[in-house]
Design a protein around this motif. Structure first.
Motif, short mmCIF file in Angstrom:
data_model
loop_
_atom_site.label_atom_id
_atom_site.label_comp_id
_atom_site.label_asym_id
_atom_site.label_seq_id
_atom_site.Cartn_x
_atom_site.Cartn_y
_atom_site.Cartn_z
N GLY A 1 -10.10 94.89 -10.98
CA GLY A 1 -9.00 94.27 -10.54
C GLY A 1 -9.06 95.00 -9.09
N GLN A 2 -7.79 95.34 -8.69
CA GLN A 2 -7.22 95.91 -7.28
C GLN A 2 -7.30 97.39 -7.70
N ASP B 1 -15.32 88.96 -3.36
CA ASP B 1 -15.07 88.99 -5.00
C ASP B 1 -14.42 87.57 -5.12
N PRO B 2 -15.07 87.38 -6.51
CA PRO B 2 -14.32 85.83 -6.86
C PRO B 2 -12.79 85.99 -7.21
N ASP B 3 -12.17 87.04 -7.45
CA ASP B 3 -10.92 87.01 -7.63
C ASP B 3 -10.10 87.08 -6.22
N ARG C 1 -9.89 89.82 -3.22
CA ARG C 1 -10.24 89.38 -1.80
C ARG C 1 -9.19 89.91 -1.00
N ALA C 2 -7.99 89.47 -1.33
CA ALA C 2 -6.80 89.63 -0.23
C ALA C 2 -6.51 91.10 -0.33
N ASP D 1 -11.04 80.85 4.27
CA ASP D 1 -10.71 81.08 2.87
C ASP D 1 -9.79 80.08 2.17
N PRO D 2 -10.28 79.47 0.98
CA PRO D 2 -8.93 78.59 0.25
C PRO D 2 -7.96 79.18 0.06
#
Length: 607
Positions: free
Chosen positions: A225-226, A256-258, A262-263, A287-288
């Motif tokens: 994760g982060q 990254d898919p997560d 990404r954020a 980015d969506p």
């Protein structure tokens, strides 16, 4: 208890009641109270670097209060709540002046302890005391052998803890062991403790180890994760040199898919990434996930890349972005990947004021809260004369709760805001005290007519708003020289760092007295020599650069030569504020006593 992380006059007196609360079964927030006691104990150990040169008796009084409470604290090792037992172990691990009494009890308690988190806390407590205490005598040898058994036992968490403690003790060969033990570590090795936080806490100021561990976490499940990004952020926001080895690894997580990962990666690249990362951020503008795209636009804005402008116009200034009108400030070593405020994003973009101003006008017209109006007015103030097209939108807000901030914006715009002079004059005649000062300052800037401003200044300097009026006095400069003695008197009585900065600039501008101005500024800048930064340090650096007094160059030069980031706040501000401070680290001392000519206000960029 700990204002700005420093001991205060009330700290020692509250130790006893806090310990009593923590020892009361069923009481609320017992672990939080113990965490506060651990922070007090740590402050006692770290005493001597206070920003405000606190009374030297504070640490000793706290030391004695904690010693008096020692029997109660040791008794809490047998509490029914394992969270309390773990928290009190952390307190005991800071009591270096009681190590001889603490270590045997903690070691004895370990044998009967079954809670994994508490066992870890007990091992760390003994290791911390061995690392820092001087009065263990014969117990030191026994405790070292006891820790060695933990390092070589079957429990992987305790093996990792032992390796971390060995590294803390200065054993260079322990770092490969730490890296090796991370292979099997879980993201949450014990309940309530994340691996990345444990590593950061134990390795502390060890730059080499923090960077190596952060890089390793990207390769193991313990950094899922982060968490690996949090460890990298902690290192990058502590040392300038950590960015080069870690940012390429961080950038790999931009895809990254997560979306949370990404954020977080985008946030860190936006904060610390150099221009070569601009294309990677530009690709994220579509980015969506809104947060990712907004942070990418912020990063491009920080890099000076105009590809940020469409999103800033179409989302940020339409009120649909993650950038709030309220700014957030966090403690120095906290990194939460918090989005900056609207002001933080837009204020530095004065060179792009032209394409952004139409949207600012629309936002001003739609602003229906104090904080929206305040934030937009502050942005326009930062843009100065380039914000002149926004004057018609600002003028109606002179009747709002944000009038003080609107006055500041109009004053920064200067002569192009002359259409507001009559409204400003009415405010300086009948507004409340703070608004009168702000309106007088703005009226002077937009008209060049000093008489109303001098009248309001004289009244304010004799009242309770004397300190608030100092920026007005500084703007007026030699025109307000009749108040020089009054400003000098204020200088002799100020104690707050922010007030010292304001009075230093006012004294210099009114009287040309660089000695008194430098004396006030050096008080604020002196902690830089110890690697300490206060909330007013940046402002002091800006005024020091404006005055250009050679004596002020010394403290600021420290900012250019150290690797550790110098900042008071945490999260992304640790990088941004360090960069700003470094920009002030050298200045031209060839000219001093540079006052603005009589009859002209200072440029809008002045503090």
């Amino acid at each position: 208890m700990l204002p700005a992380g420093e001991l205060s006059a009330g700290s020692a007196g509250l130790v006893g009641p806090l310990v009593g609360h923590a020892a009361t079964p069923g009481a609320a927030a017992r672990t939080e109270v113990l965490d506060l006691l651990a922070a007090i104990a740590l402050a006692v150990r770290s005493a001597g670097t206070s920003l405000d040169n606190s009374d030297g008796t504070y640490p000793e009084r706290c030391r004695e209060a904690l010693r008096t409470a020692l029997p109660t604290l040791l008794g809490l090792l047998g509490d029914d709540d394992p969270a309390v037992r773990a928290a009190v172990a952390a307190v005991l691990g800071e009591l270096t002046w009681c190590a001889a009494e603490v270590v045997p009890v903690v070691r004895a308690r370990f044998a009967g302890e079954r809670a994994h988190a508490v066992r870890l806390a007990l091992v760390l407590a003994v290791g911390h005391l061995l690392d820092t205490a001087d009065d263990l005598d014969h117990e030191r040898h026994r405790a070292r052998r006891w820790l060695q058994r933990r390092r070589t036992g079957d429990d992987p968490v305790l093996r990792l803890a032992g390796a971390l403690l060995a590294r803390r003790a200065g054993r260079a060969r322990a770092l490969p062991t730490v890296i090796e033990e991370l292979a099997d570590a879980e993201p949450v090795p014990v309940p309530g403790t994340r691996l990345c936080d444990l590593l950061t806490s134990e390795l502390g100021p060890d730059r080499e180890a923090r960077i190596a561990v952060a890089a390793r976490l990207f390769e193991v499940r313990g950094g899922a994760g982060q968490d690996a990004l949090r460890a990298a952020a902690g290192a990058i926001c502590t040392w300038r040199s950590a960015a080069a080895p870690l940012l390429p690894i961080v950038a790999d997580r931009l895809g990254d898919p997560d979306p949370g990962v990404r954020a977080a990666a985008c946030h860190l690249i936006a904060v610390a990434g150099p221009a070569p990362y601009a294309d990677r951020l530009a690709a994220l503008l579509t980015d969506p996930t809104t947060r990712v795209a907004d942070l990418a636009a912020w990063g491009l804005a920080r890099m000076g890349d105009e590809r940020c402008l469409p999103r800033l116009r179409n989302r940020v200034l339409m009120g649909t972005s993650v950038f709030d009108v309220v700014q957030a400030y966090y403690p120095r070593h906290v990194y939460l990947f918090t989005a900056p405020g609207l002001y933080d994003v837009l204020a530095p973009l004065r060179d792009w004021a032209g394409p952004l101003l139409p949207r600012v006008d629309s936002a001003l017209a739609d602003a229906d809260s104090f904080h929206q109006q305040r934030a937009l007015a502050a942005v326009l103030r930062a843009w100065g004369p380039l914000a002149a097209p926004a004057v018609p939108g600002l003028m109606p807000l002179l009747e709002s709760e944000a009038a003080e901030h609107v006055c500041a914006a109009l004053g920064a715009i200067g002569e192009p805001a002359a259409g507001a002079r009559h409204r400003l004059f009415r405010l300086l005649e009948r507004g409340n005290s703070r608004v009168r000062v702000a309106a007088a300052r703005a009226h002077w800037r937009v008209t060049g007519d000093a008489e109303p401003a001098l009248r309001v200044l004289g009244e304010a300097l004799d009242g309770e708003l004397a300190v608030v009026a100092l920026p007005l006095a500084a703007d007026l400069g030699p025109l307000a020289s009749a108040y020089g003695d009054r400003v000098r008197a204020i200088a002799r009585g100020v104690v707050g760092a922010g007030s010292r900065v304001d009075v230093a600039r006012a004294v210099w501008r009114l009287t040309g007295d660089t000695d008194l101005a430098a004396e006030q500024l050096l008080t604020v800048l002196a902690p830089l020599a110890l690697g300490r930064v206060g909330p007013a340090t940046l402002r002091a650096a800006a005024v020091a650069a404006e005055i250009a007094e050679p004596r002020l160059a010394g403290p600021l030069s420290i900012a250019a030569g150290v690797d550790e980031r110098l900042a008071f706040y945490g999260d992304w501000r640790a990088v941004a504020d360090d960069e700003e401070l470094r920009a002030y680290s050298t200045f031209n001392t060839s000219t001093t006593n540079r006052s603005a000519p009589v009859g002209r206000p200072l440029d809008a960029s002045s503090p």
